[in-house]
Design a protein around this motif. Sequence first.
Motif, PDB file in Angstrom:
ATOM      1  N   UNK A  39     -31.909  38.855  17.578  1.00  0.00           N
ATOM      2  CA  UNK A  39     -31.932  38.822  19.042  1.00  0.00           C
ATOM      3  C   UNK A  39     -32.795  39.949  19.600  1.00  0.00           C
ATOM      4  N   UNK A  40     -32.678  41.145  19.030  1.00  0.00           N
ATOM      5  CA  UNK A  40     -33.475  42.299  19.473  1.00  0.00           C
ATOM      6  C   UNK A  40     -34.962  42.002  19.379  1.00  0.00           C
ATOM      7  N   UNK A  41     -35.375  41.335  18.298  1.00  0.00           N
ATOM      8  CA  UNK A  41     -36.793  41.053  18.077  1.00  0.00           C
ATOM      9  C   UNK A  41     -37.247  39.751  18.723  1.00  0.00           C
ATOM     10  N   UNK A  42     -36.318  39.032  19.364  1.00  0.00           N
ATOM     11  CA  UNK A  42     -36.670  37.770  19.997  1.00  0.00           C
ATOM     12  C   UNK A  42     -37.007  36.678  19.004  1.00  0.00           C
ATOM     13  N   UNK A  43     -36.468  36.778  17.781  1.00  0.00           N
ATOM     14  CA  UNK A  43     -36.741  35.810  16.723  1.00  0.00           C
ATOM     15  C   UNK A  43     -35.672  34.722  16.681  1.00  0.00           C
TER      16      UNK A  43
END
Length: 154
Positions: A39-43
């Motif tokens: 989620x942090x990396x938008x993956x």
Amino acid sequence: MRKWDNATRDDLLTAVECIKHQFAPDAARNLIEYFHERMEDGDYYDVEVLHLLMKHVFALIVAGKSADQAFGLKAIKGQHNRPDTFARDISAAALVVKQRRKGASWEAAVTDAAEHLGLNNRTVERAFEAYREGVECLPDEQLEQITGDQLPPP
């Protein structure tokens, strides 16, 4: 490379099942780290697995457990740390499925699995009840990976 880049869907589902059926804070933390990292990396992350986890978590919170308990980070009062039987129970359930697919009766499949693993029949039955949904849908090749060596023909 990130810590959880090599996590597979099977790894995630196994961790969710582990959290649902026993106190496994390492599995819980790993799942949380996996989803946070993605989620942090938008993956991409497996929304279905997240849904399964959150369904379990929400049910426990509604039942009055704390968030730490619901996520599996803290033991639920009255439950003590039991020896980890997850791998043994998955193997027992997989052995029963393998034997049933070979044509063995329910009783014979349970007895064969119990004898092979050095367990009593009731332990195998409970393991099958707990993990039936997950192992019955697996192809024979994955059952073989779980159980390792072959049981004798029924």
